[in-house]
Design an enzyme around this catalytic site. Structure first.
Site, mmCIF file in Angstrom:
data_model
loop_
_atom_site.group_PDB
_atom_site.id
_atom_site.type_symbol
_atom_site.label_atom_id
_atom_site.label_comp_id
_atom_site.label_asym_id
_atom_site.label_seq_id
_atom_site.Cartn_x
_atom_site.Cartn_y
_atom_site.Cartn_z
ATOM 1 N N GLU A 88 43.581 37.538 46.754
ATOM 2 C CA GLU A 88 44.254 36.987 44.964
ATOM 3 C C GLU A 88 45.073 37.240 44.883
ATOM 4 O O GLU A 88 45.259 38.373 44.427
ATOM 5 C CB GLU A 88 42.726 37.230 44.688
ATOM 6 C CG GLU A 88 42.656 36.120 44.299
ATOM 7 C CD GLU A 88 42.769 36.704 42.655
ATOM 8 O OE1 GLU A 88 42.391 35.791 41.238
ATOM 9 O OE2 GLU A 88 43.732 37.678 41.697
ATOM 10 N N ASP A 148 47.815 35.748 40.744
ATOM 11 C CA ASP A 148 47.194 34.625 39.985
ATOM 12 C C ASP A 148 48.806 33.670 39.533
ATOM 13 O O ASP A 148 50.053 34.722 39.515
ATOM 14 C CB ASP A 148 47.188 35.533 37.951
ATOM 15 C CG ASP A 148 45.860 36.273 38.444
ATOM 16 O OD1 ASP A 148 44.393 35.556 38.772
ATOM 17 O OD2 ASP A 148 45.710 36.889 38.877
ATOM 18 N N ASP A 195 39.474 44.545 43.819
ATOM 19 C CA ASP A 195 40.477 45.701 43.584
ATOM 20 C C ASP A 195 40.326 46.623 44.529
ATOM 21 O O ASP A 195 41.658 47.580 44.555
ATOM 22 C CB ASP A 195 40.252 46.323 42.337
ATOM 23 C CG ASP A 195 39.680 45.302 40.651
ATOM 24 O OD1 ASP A 195 40.310 43.675 41.201
ATOM 25 O OD2 ASP A 195 39.100 46.105 39.858
ATOM 26 N N LYS A 254 46.271 29.797 36.707
ATOM 27 C CA LYS A 254 46.052 30.077 35.487
ATOM 28 C C LYS A 254 46.567 29.126 33.964
ATOM 29 O O LYS A 254 46.825 29.181 33.551
ATOM 30 C CB LYS A 254 47.019 31.699 34.661
ATOM 31 C CG LYS A 254 46.154 32.781 35.912
ATOM 32 C CD LYS A 254 44.960 33.204 34.896
ATOM 33 C CE LYS A 254 44.622 34.509 36.072
ATOM 34 N NZ LYS A 254 42.769 34.509 35.406
ATOM 35 N N GLU A 297 45.451 31.739 41.618
ATOM 36 C CA GLU A 297 44.382 31.199 40.849
ATOM 37 C C GLU A 297 45.854 30.373 39.866
ATOM 38 O O GLU A 297 46.755 31.471 39.761
ATOM 39 C CB GLU A 297 43.763 32.327 40.914
ATOM 40 C CG GLU A 297 43.050 31.653 39.338
ATOM 41 C CD GLU A 297 42.129 32.771 38.426
ATOM 42 O OE1 GLU A 297 41.926 34.254 38.666
ATOM 43 O OE2 GLU A 297 41.910 32.440 37.220
ATOM 44 N N HIS A 310 48.799 38.326 35.992
ATOM 45 C CA HIS A 310 47.529 38.104 35.547
ATOM 46 C C HIS A 310 47.592 37.499 34.406
ATOM 47 O O HIS A 310 47.111 36.521 34.136
ATOM 48 C CB HIS A 310 46.211 39.370 35.682
ATOM 49 C CG HIS A 310 44.738 38.912 35.339
ATOM 50 N ND1 HIS A 310 44.781 38.757 33.740
ATOM 51 C CD2 HIS A 310 43.945 37.957 35.681
ATOM 52 C CE1 HIS A 310 43.071 37.939 33.602
ATOM 53 N NE2 HIS A 310 43.007 37.868 34.704
ATOM 54 N N HIS A 315 41.894 41.916 45.163
ATOM 55 C CA HIS A 315 42.487 40.856 44.008
ATOM 56 C C HIS A 315 42.887 41.444 43.713
ATOM 57 O O HIS A 315 43.634 42.816 43.041
ATOM 58 C CB HIS A 315 41.024 41.210 42.908
ATOM 59 C CG HIS A 315 40.930 40.905 41.569
ATOM 60 N ND1 HIS A 315 40.544 41.872 40.614
ATOM 61 C CD2 HIS A 315 40.925 39.785 41.673
ATOM 62 C CE1 HIS A 315 40.432 41.016 39.448
ATOM 63 N NE2 HIS A 315 41.254 39.866 39.786
ATOM 64 N N ARG A 316 44.555 40.568 42.907
ATOM 65 C CA ARG A 316 46.079 41.004 42.297
ATOM 66 C C ARG A 316 46.473 41.485 43.305
ATOM 67 O O ARG A 316 47.047 42.486 43.017
ATOM 68 C CB ARG A 316 45.518 41.450 41.127
ATOM 69 C CG ARG A 316 44.706 40.634 40.488
ATOM 70 C CD ARG A 316 44.358 40.736 38.449
ATOM 71 N NE ARG A 316 43.516 40.659 38.413
ATOM 72 C CZ ARG A 316 43.257 40.806 36.831
ATOM 73 N NH1 ARG A 316 43.717 41.845 35.925
ATOM 74 N NH2 ARG A 316 41.808 40.427 36.316
HETATM 75 O O1 G3P Z 1 39.853 35.454 41.719
HETATM 76 C C1 G3P Z 1 38.510 36.149 40.887
HETATM 77 C C2 G3P Z 1 39.105 36.618 39.787
HETATM 78 O O2 G3P Z 1 40.603 37.177 39.959
HETATM 79 C C3 G3P Z 1 38.838 35.742 38.401
HETATM 80 O O3 G3P Z 1 39.318 36.456 37.012
HETATM 81 O O4 G3P Z 1 40.725 37.549 35.331
HETATM 82 O O5 G3P Z 1 40.814 38.877 37.464
HETATM 83 O O6 G3P Z 1 42.102 36.493 37.089
HETATM 84 P P1 G3P Z 1 41.089 37.193 36.762
HETATM 85 CA CA CA Z 2 42.669 36.133 39.107
#
Ligand code: G3P
Ligand code: CA
Length: 244
Positions: A35, A37, A230, A112, A110, A50, A8-9
């Site tokens: 992943e 953003d 994470d 945004k 993702e 993000h 994640h990120r």
């Molecule tokens: O893709 C899952 C998650 O990344 C969505 O929430 O706020 O971390 O971008 P956020």
């Molecule tokens: Ca995300």
């Protein structure tokens, strides 16, 4: 079926999120997916971050959309996390695609677009992927499902995932209507009977953000398609220990 582990990120637990070091670490530990953003700058460049604002993860202030790329590049996106990462810059999507040139996993981009619509971002993102990594498996996700439909109009075979907090009633109808192959569900929603229902209709379920070993274990036992975490190294190690 083995549940995939998406970073994640990037590897957010030990690197500044959505930066090249975070993606390097995600690859080093063997993440099945990464992943990230994306947003648009004032001069229409796709950058990876993000928040809509740069305040939390750089030494600057203000909205990404009010800065040109050159201006954004002056900010430090690493020191807020640790002095070790001083000098780290906000990456463009192009830089990330080039940086992960040899990566064979999945990239989850993702959009945004839930707070700022960023007109044209969908076609810009698709053009960059087509140019720099045309054969990379990419999953496009967003909380803005109209944005995903716009992306599908540009790239009809795009792999889409609906980002959702809540469970829907008979969610497979809506998912198929949008043309998505997956739901990326907030973890408490994913860990419910919804997951099996979606999977029985051929829709993949990926849960975010799964950081506790107990919840990782539950996701693995349920056979979710992926967890977005994470802590990719810890998740991969837990998954490996289950297979012994
Ligand atoms: O893709 C899952 C998650 O990344 C969505 O929430 O706020 O971390 O971008 P956020
Ligand atoms: Ca995300």
């Amino acid at each position: 079926m083995k549940t995939a582990v998406y970073a994640h990120r990037g590897s957010k637990c030990n690197c500044p999120e959505n930066t090249l070091p975070a993606f390097e670490e995600a690859i080093r530990v063997g993440s099945d997916g990464i992943e990230l953003d994306v947003h648009l700058t004032k001069d229409q460049q796709v950058v990876v971050m993000h928040d809509e604002k740069i305040d939390r993860t750089t030494n600057g202030k203000g909205q990404i959309k009010t800065y040109t790329l050159d201006a954004l590049k002056k900010f430090d996106a690493g020191s807020w996390f640790s002095p070790k990462f001083k000098g780290t810059r906000i990456p463009t999507l192009t830089q990330v695609l080039e940086f992960i040139a040899d990566y064979q996993g999945v990239l989850n981009i993702e959009l945004k677009t839930d707070r700022n619509v960023y007109p044209g971002i969908e076609s810009r993102v698709v053009a960059l992927v087509n140019r720099y990594r045309p054969n990379l498996p990419v999953v496009y996700s967003s909380f803005n499902h109209e944005s995903l439909m716009r992306l599908k109009a540009v790239k009809p075979n795009a792999d889409l995932a609906l980002l959702l907090w809540e469970r829907l009633a008979e969610p497979w109808h809506y998912t198929k209507q949008i043309g998505a192959s997956a739901q990326h569900l907030w973890q408490p929603s994913a860990l419910s009977e919804t997951a099996a229902q979606l999977q029985s209709h051929g829709i993949k379920v990926r849960a975010w953000t799964v950081n506790k070993p107990r919840i990782m274990q539950q996701a693995f036992e349920m056979g979710l398609d992926a967890i977005i975490t994470d802590q990719p190294e810890a998740a991969l190690s837990l998954r490996k220990s289950r297979c012994k």
